[in-house]
Structure formats: C-alpha cells, structure tokens
Design a protein around this motif. Structure first.
Motif, PDB file in Angstrom:
ATOM      1  N   LEU A 247      48.129  42.439  41.318  1.00 60.69           N
ATOM      2  CA  LEU A 247      48.886  41.666  42.301  1.00 60.69           C
ATOM      3  C   LEU A 247      49.376  42.590  43.403  1.00 60.69           C
ATOM      4  O   LEU A 247      49.511  43.794  43.195  1.00 60.69           O
ATOM      5  CB  LEU A 247      50.087  41.013  41.618  1.00 60.69           C
TER       6      LEU A 247
ATOM      7  N   ASP B  44      46.330  38.678  39.324  1.00 65.13           N
ATOM      8  CA  ASP B  44      46.069  37.582  40.253  1.00 65.13           C
ATOM      9  C   ASP B  44      45.200  36.511  39.590  1.00 65.13           C
ATOM     10  O   ASP B  44      44.165  36.804  39.025  1.00 65.13           O
ATOM     11  CB  ASP B  44      45.362  38.149  41.482  1.00 65.13           C
ATOM     12  N   LYS B  45      45.674  35.270  39.659  1.00 62.38           N
ATOM     13  CA  LYS B  45      44.949  34.169  39.024  1.00 62.38           C
ATOM     14  C   LYS B  45      44.266  33.253  40.044  1.00 62.38           C
ATOM     15  O   LYS B  45      43.727  32.230  39.679  1.00 62.38           O
ATOM     16  CB  LYS B  45      45.913  33.358  38.149  1.00 62.38           C
ATOM     17  N   THR B  46      44.303  33.631  41.296  1.00 59.01           N
ATOM     18  CA  THR B  46      43.613  32.831  42.308  1.00 59.01           C
ATOM     19  C   THR B  46      42.141  33.213  42.305  1.00 59.01           C
ATOM     20  O   THR B  46      41.770  34.334  41.976  1.00 59.01           O
ATOM     21  CB  THR B  46      44.209  33.079  43.707  1.00 59.01           C
ATOM     22  N   GLY B  47      41.320  32.280  42.640  1.00 58.21           N
ATOM     23  CA  GLY B  47      39.890  32.574  42.724  1.00 58.21           C
ATOM     24  C   GLY B  47      39.236  32.758  41.368  1.00 58.21           C
ATOM     25  O   GLY B  47      38.538  33.743  41.155  1.00 58.21           O
ATOM     26  N   ARG B  48      39.452  31.824  40.446  1.00 54.53           N
ATOM     27  CA  ARG B  48      38.881  31.944  39.101  1.00 54.53           C
ATOM     28  C   ARG B  48      37.355  31.950  39.123  1.00 54.53           C
ATOM     29  O   ARG B  48      36.727  32.619  38.315  1.00 54.53           O
ATOM     30  CB  ARG B  48      39.369  30.810  38.189  1.00 54.53           C
TER      31      ARG B  48
ATOM     32  N   GLU C  77      54.904  41.426  44.662  1.00 56.61           N
ATOM     33  CA  GLU C  77      54.846  40.424  43.601  1.00 56.61           C
ATOM     34  C   GLU C  77      54.860  41.090  42.228  1.00 56.61           C
ATOM     35  O   GLU C  77      55.459  40.595  41.284  1.00 56.61           O
ATOM     36  CB  GLU C  77      53.609  39.554  43.764  1.00 56.61           C
TER      37      GLU C  77
ATOM     38  N   ARG D 193      35.386  33.203  41.446  1.00 57.11           N
ATOM     39  CA  ARG D 193      35.017  34.563  41.840  1.00 57.11           C
ATOM     40  C   ARG D 193      35.236  35.518  40.676  1.00 57.11           C
ATOM     41  O   ARG D 193      34.386  36.356  40.370  1.00 57.11           O
ATOM     42  CB  ARG D 193      35.858  34.999  43.040  1.00 57.11           C
ATOM     43  N   GLU D 194      36.381  35.393  40.018  1.00 62.02           N
ATOM     44  CA  GLU D 194      36.713  36.256  38.898  1.00 62.02           C
ATOM     45  C   GLU D 194      35.663  36.134  37.784  1.00 62.02           C
ATOM     46  O   GLU D 194      35.162  37.141  37.277  1.00 62.02           O
ATOM     47  CB  GLU D 194      38.089  35.886  38.347  1.00 62.02           C
TER      48      GLU D 194
END
Length: 173
Positions: free
Chosen positions: A143, A75-79, A147, A81-82
């Motif tokens: 993911l 998952d690449k959303t929320g960089r 997906e 946060r990551e």
C-alpha cells in the motif's frame, strides 16, 4: 523515529512476511508432494506431467493463503490484474521447478521415486526464491506509505490493553 529504529521496523516486517510466506509455502509443498506422489503411483502419467498437475493444484492452494493471510494487508484493488500476474509468475516458477525435474529425469536418467522426489523439492526450492521476489514486487503490491502507516496504527491500537487506549478528546478533534 531514528534511522536505526526504522530499519529495525522494516526488518521485523520483512521477517513476518517471510515467515507467513514460508508457512503458506510449507502447506503448498505438502499439497504439491502429496498430489505428485498420488498421481505418480496411481496413474500411468509420466513424472514431469504428474509434477505439472501437482504444481497447478498447489498454486491454487497458495493463492488463497497468500491473498487472505500473508498479503491480506496489501492493495486489494485490481483483483483481475493481481490474479493474472499471480498466474503468470506462478507459471514461470512452475517452469523453473519442472525444468529441474526434467533435467534430472531425462538429462541424467535419475528417475527412481526417491530421486524424483528429491529433484522435485530442489526445483520447488529454487522456484520459491523467484516466486517470493515476484509476488511481493509485482503481484501483492504494498500500500502507499500513508495508508500503510494508518493500517499499522490501527493494528497496534487494537492490540493495546483497553486501559491503555487513548480516547480522542471530542473538544480537540
């Protein structure tokens, strides 16, 4: 797919993940040790401080390797946060790593260059186990199953020889 086949697939995926994590980690180890020894032998910085600086440089190097190679399919959303979680867990790993070196240096008086390198590597080894668990569990989240299956199917389709590829029938689809 049978339960045995599903287990085998999951174990193979875990094996690939561990291998990629290990490859990035091995390069990170080289960066860490090179910076540690360079700082230790060219400055008057104390052993533990040199270790913290070297670990920080290696953490930056490892983030790029993990994000863009080991966990590129995650998952690449929320960089933001990551990255925040990555730095948090990396800092916890650095405490583990540096704690081992600190204990050896100041607790037992083992402060020769060889001893410092050995205990730095031992600390890195222990911290690596923690980092692997925390990065895959909290930072680079998998993911959703649907997906992930689509990504796996696309991956396999790209590697299939052209003559074996199935072209969708426009009438049926």
């Amino acid at each position: 797919m049978s339960e045995r086949g599903a287990l085998r697939t999951r174990l193979e995926a875990l094996g690939r993940e561990v291998a990629k994590f290990g490859a990035v980690g091995a390069f990170g180890l080289l960066v860490n040790m090179a910076v540690f020894n360079l700082v230790r032998h060219t400055t008057d910085l104390q052993v533990v401080r040199a270790s913290v600086l070297a670990t920080f440089v290696a953490i930056l190097f490892n983030y790029v390797g993990f994000r863009y190679w080991t966990y590129r399919d995650r998952d690449k959303t929320g960089r933001t946060r990551e990255l925040a979680l990555f730095l948090l867990f990396s800092a916890a790993g650095a405490v583990i790593e540096t704690g081992v070196l600190y204990l050896a240096t100041y607790g037992f008086g083992w402060n020769t260059p060889v001893q410092s390198n050995v205990f730095k590597i031992v600390g890195i080894g222990i911290a690596t186990l923690f980092r692997f668990w925390s990065y895959r569990t909290w930072v680079f989240k998998a993911l959703p199953a649907k997906e992930a299956v689509l990504n796996a199917e696309r991956f396999l389709e790209q590697r299939r020889p052209a003559e074996e590829r199935v072209t969708p029938d426009p009438v049926r689809n």
